[in-house]
Motif scaffolding. Structure first.
Motif, PDB file in Angstrom:
ATOM      1  N   ASN B  24       0.796  -1.262  -0.185  1.00  0.00           N
ATOM      2  CA  ASN B  24       0.112  -0.175  -0.110  1.00  0.00           C
ATOM      3  C   ASN B  24       0.955   1.379  -0.090  1.00  0.00           C
ATOM      4  O   ASN B  24       1.844   1.343   0.871  1.00  0.00           O
ATOM      5  CB  ASN B  24      -1.072  -0.001   1.197  1.00  0.00           C
ATOM      6  N   VAL B  27      -2.279   5.179   0.599  1.00  0.00           N
ATOM      7  CA  VAL B  27      -3.605   5.048   0.139  1.00  0.00           C
ATOM      8  C   VAL B  27      -4.487   6.149   1.075  1.00  0.00           C
ATOM      9  O   VAL B  27      -4.378   6.127   2.400  1.00  0.00           O
ATOM     10  CB  VAL B  27      -4.252   3.750   0.487  1.00  0.00           C
ATOM     11  N   LEU B  50      -4.774  -3.526   2.697  1.00  0.00           N
ATOM     12  CA  LEU B  50      -5.494  -2.430   3.280  1.00  0.00           C
ATOM     13  C   LEU B  50      -6.793  -2.698   4.347  1.00  0.00           C
ATOM     14  O   LEU B  50      -6.504  -2.215   5.533  1.00  0.00           O
ATOM     15  CB  LEU B  50      -6.165  -1.657   2.099  1.00  0.00           C
ATOM     16  N   GLY B 216      -0.964  -1.107  -5.168  1.00  0.00           N
ATOM     17  CA  GLY B 216      -0.928  -0.569  -4.097  1.00  0.00           C
ATOM     18  C   GLY B 216      -1.256   1.086  -3.915  1.00  0.00           C
ATOM     19  O   GLY B 216      -1.171   1.548  -2.830  1.00  0.00           O
TER      20      GLY B 216
END
Lengths: 360, 524
Positions: B24, B27, B50, B216
């Protein structure tokens, strides 16, 4: 301050060789401490067990005698371990091989000729193979864990041995002692160094280790074993059958353990007795790991473990150390080798206090 | 909902690094109370990572979360549940030998008597129209009913946010309809729903907003109702699905690979069964298999490479010879080589040298073994040849495969198979995780190989790659392969929709029914 294990990108070559040496040294140190606590002179105990067999040249022939079966069995086990096939019942296969060779010796007891020993050798190999064929079949067909089955069959082998020497195979001239008749002269291994107790087992062990070295490093069979053990998916993609590998590696381990059984019964014992199981099959597991599953390493490790056997006997007579002390040292050694293995794949990294809030 | 109400959940710059991959990358998005928010992306885009951080299973490396206007940090799922977060996983954790009620009781954090619990369970089920008999054994329930147990379990906590991870991947169309009714009712009562999926038609039907993840990163936010499936597929797959110009159609030779009515049962629970797959590839042709990951690509490669055997020997025919019953070695000997998706531990052994890795698959066709012994000279020579001709950056044939970068190892693996000059080459994800230079090199090598007279099958999630390489493509979805389509003049809408799973839900696999499907999807 905290420490964390971090995976290495590649396995560490130096740790690969360093950890077995460190394990042996740590075994000595920890052994010394334990025996001091138990009221013995720990330093002397370690010296008697690990050094006297080397400094006293009279004991060298004992080392040759003890290390031969350890090396032969451990070479076979290390091939299986390389393929991630965990035969830990070599003791049972060793007994089965010894019994098969004894059976042949009893049948041919009235005969003579050079061919008796080779025939007993073949019987020993087949006996060990037959004993391990059961776990191999169960693993391949029913996915039964071979660790359990090989170990359990060891106790079956012990019972079979007792049944035979107390029953049908008991010598009529032994005054009730549970033992077979003494083998005839053509059924006993020749002494190769005059005036010593060193029999043909020692050079055979060296030959087998060298043969296994070539097999594992140069042949496509060794390649198959290594690939199946390291990367099973890649092995399947490369066209190597996992089941075939299980069969081969178990049969080789069982066959060599059985062969070692024949060499022992036709060598130091000269007959089958209830004291035949001497834990060579279990100790060979330590030898295989201490030798890093490499035939040459196994030769060195076989001698190290033979030292502990011979030294244990010395320590029993000189300082009255109990017989179980040797087992304690050997178990400690295996534990430390396996524990040290983590350093081959991981490195210890110091973690600063601020980088991680909590890791609990 | 009132404008001044704080968001139920705000994610700000959430970052999670795994060894070798940034799962990730900063984000950020918000979910309002009562909103059904889609998290859209291919497998491996970082969706699961996530939500695991939101649910407290993992901890983020950087970034922060805000829950109902307050800073939010949970270190385990129990804390997340206490905050009012419920999660229904893709794979259920139920005890088959226990009843529905006993399973629910085992999942509860608080202590309630079975009697009290049963009353509450019945209340919840009545409120949301969920039919379940509390005293039924789980082993006798359908997959849809088992999912309902998980939903009831989550609803008993009066969740303010319900996370659903690919909930429809195991449901029948009727069960999907029922699930959507329940979810809409929940949302109307103010519960937020984070809905994870890669199925575009479902998201269009259900969700108010969508956040699209790729590699990601958040690559887009949209209102699914205003988007077309194509536009969302483009964002999900990456880049624009541009039409590419190709030269004149090649003249193809004989059919070299003929796959007919090939089916394969699942090898494990998370696998995909292959259903009635048929295609043929001619000499000089590059045939592409498009599709979102996890729709049977690995299984297709395994059954073509011989790692899994086909049911009938005639299911796979190589230049007139039935090879369905041959194992990998035998298939290579007769001229079929394959490259699986995973480089480390499948296509190559990381701990082995490059020359040993050459032996792994080239020993028969390149005569690297004689009477059971490895021929060291020829093995090293072949590895050196691959290194030289494919421009592999390595210290030599003694270098461990694991010491090479992904792109270099992939070049080595591709070179190892291509230089064996098989009649048919099947490759999966030939440029996955590979830098642009190596990817271009591999593409050129495949085109050259086809021109030299081989037939090539490329299985890839990268549609641009397939459009650039292939003359013919077909789409795999839930183990079924669509009809082959000529790339020249292909409609990207068709491919995008087939990849998004429209054809799976409608149970239509004819490409010429696409127009109808497009209108269906738009209506929905």
């Amino acid at each position: 301050m905290q420490f964390r294990l971090e995976k290495r990108a590649e396995i560490s070559r130096s740790m690969l060789y360093f950890t077995p040496v460190a394990a042996v040294l740590l075994t000595m140190i920890m052994g010394a401490i334990i025996f001091t606590i138990l009221g013995f002179n720990g330093a002397v105990a370690v010296r008697e067990i690990f050094l006297t067999p080397l400094t006293n040249s009279l004991k060298w022939q004992d080392l040759a005698v003890k290390s031969a079966p350890l090396i032969i069995i451990a070479v076979g086990l290390s091939i299986g371990f390389r393929a991630n096939v965990w035969n830990i019942g070599a003791e049972g296969q060793y007994i089965a091989g010894g019994l098969a060779a004894t059976g042949v010796a009893l049948i041919t007891h009235q005969m003579s000729g050079w061919w008796l020993l080779p025939l007993m050798g073949v019987a020993g190999i087949l006996g060990g193979m037959a004993w391990v064929a059961v776990p191999a079949f169960l693993r391949v067909k029913l996915n039964v864990n071979e660790i359990l089955t090989t170990l359990m069959l060891t106790y079956v082998a012990v019972q079979l041995l007792n049944f035979l020497v107390f029953g049908p195979w008991k010598s009529p001239t032994s005054f009730g002692q549970p033992q077979t008749v003494l083998f005839n002269n053509d059924q006993i291994l020749p002494y190769i160094i005059p005036g010593t107790i060193v029999q043909a087992g020692a050079p055979i062990a060296i030959f087998i280790a060298i043969f296994a070295w070539v097999l594992m490093s140069k042949s496509i069979f060794g390649f198959q074993i290594r690939t199946v053990g390291t990367a099973p998916n890649a092995a399947r993609y490369g066209g190597f059958s996992a089941n075939q590998t299980i069969w081969f590696s178990l049969l080789i381990g069982g066959g060599l353990a059985g062969f070692a059984g024949m060499l022992e019964v036709a060598g130091p014992f000269n007959r089958m007795v209830p004291q035949f199981p001497t834990n060579y099959g279990f100790t060979a597991i330590i030898v295989a790991f201490l030798g890093r599953l490499h035939p040459v390493g196994v030769m060195v490790a076989g001698i190290v473990l033979a030292i502990s056997f011979v030294g244990g006997e010395i320590a029993q007579t000189t300082i009255g150390l109990p017989n179980a002390a040797v087992g304690l040292f050997q178990a400690l050694m295996l534990f430390l080798i396996l524990a040290g293995d983590i350093l081959v794949r991981y490195r210890i990294k110091r973690v600063g206090q601020k980088s991680e809030v909590s890791s609990s | 909902m009132p404008d001044n109400a704080p968001n139920r959940l705000e994610l700000n710059g959430i970052t999670k690094q795994f060894p070798g991959v940034l799962a990730n990358d900063t984000v950020s998005f918000n979910i309002a109370p009562g909103e059904i928010h889609a998290l859209l992306g291919e497998n491996g885009a970082g969706k699961s990572t996530l939500v695991k951080m939101i649910y407290g299973i993992m901890k983020s490396d950087a970034g922060s979360m805000v829950w109902d206007g307050e800073p939010f940090e949970v270190s385990n799922p129990k804390e997340a549940r206490a905050k009012g977060i419920g999660m229904v996983f893709q794979h259920f954790s139920l005890f088959e030998a226990l009843t529905v009620l006993e399973n629910i009781a085992l999942g509860m954090d608080g202590s309630l008597s079975l009697k009290e619990l049963e009353t509450k369970v019945v209340e919840v089920m009545q409120a949301y129209g969920l039919t379940l008999q509390p005293d039924r054994m789980v082993s006798s329930l359908s997959v849809g009913e088992r999912q309902r147990i998980e939903i009831v379990r989550a609803l008993l906590l009066n969740p303010k946010l319900l996370i659903m991870d690919e909930p429809t991947s195991v449901l029948t169309p009727q069960e999907v309809k029922q699930l959507f009714t329940t979810l809409r009712q929940l949302a109307s009562e103010g519960c937020s729903i984070l809905y994870i999926s890669h199925k575009l038609n479902e998201i269009k039907e259900l969700c108010h907003n969508a956040t699209i993840l790729r590699g990601g990163k958040v690559v887009g936010e949209c209102n699914p109702a205003e988007e077309t499936s194509k536009s969302m597929a483009e964002m999900m797959i990456g880049g624009s699905l541009k039409e590419i110009s190709k030269g004149e159609t090649n003249i193809f030779g004989d059919v070299l690979l003929n796959v007919g009515s090939l089916s394969l049962a699942k090898s494990h629970d998370f696998g995909t069964a292959l259903k009635d797959i048929s295609f043929e590839v001619r000499q000089g042709e590059i045939f592409g298999v498009a599709g979102v990951a996890g729709n049977g690509q690995n299984e297709l490669l395994a059954v073509l490479s011989g790692e899994a055997l086909a049911k009938g020997e005639d299911d796979i025919i190589l230049h007139g010879k039935s090879i369905g019953h041959f194992g990998p070695n035998h298939r290579r000997k007769v001229g079929l080589c394959c490259v699986p998706e995973e480089r480390n531990g499948h296509a190559a052994v990381s701990d082995f040298s490059l020359s040993d890795n050459a032996i792994l698959t080239a020993r028969h066709r390149k005569n690297l073994v004689k009477t059971g012994m490895i021929l060291n000279g020829p093995s090293v020579a072949y590895a050196d040849e691959i290194i030289k001709k494919f421009g592999v950056m390595a210290t030599g044939s003694r270098a461990n495969a694991g010491s090479l970068s992904g792109g270099n190892l992939q070049k080595f693996i591709m070179g190892r198979e291509i230089l064996q000059v098989p009649e048919v080459l099947v490759v999966s994800q030939p440029t996955w995780g590979v830098d642009a230079g190596a990817a271009a090199f591999i593409h050129q090598a495949l085109v050259d190989m086809a021109q030299a007279g081989s037939a090539i099958v490329v299985i890839s999630q990268d549609l641009d790659e397939l459009l650039a390489l292939c003359e013919t493509i077909s789409v795999i979805n839930e183990g079924t392969l669509s009809k082959a389509m000529e790339v020249k003049g292909i409609s990207i809408d068709e491919v995008g929709l087939l990849m998004g799973g429209v054809h799976g839900a409608n149970n239509v696999d004819q490409a010429n029914d696409i127009d109808k499907e497009v209108s269906n999807a738009v209506q929905a």
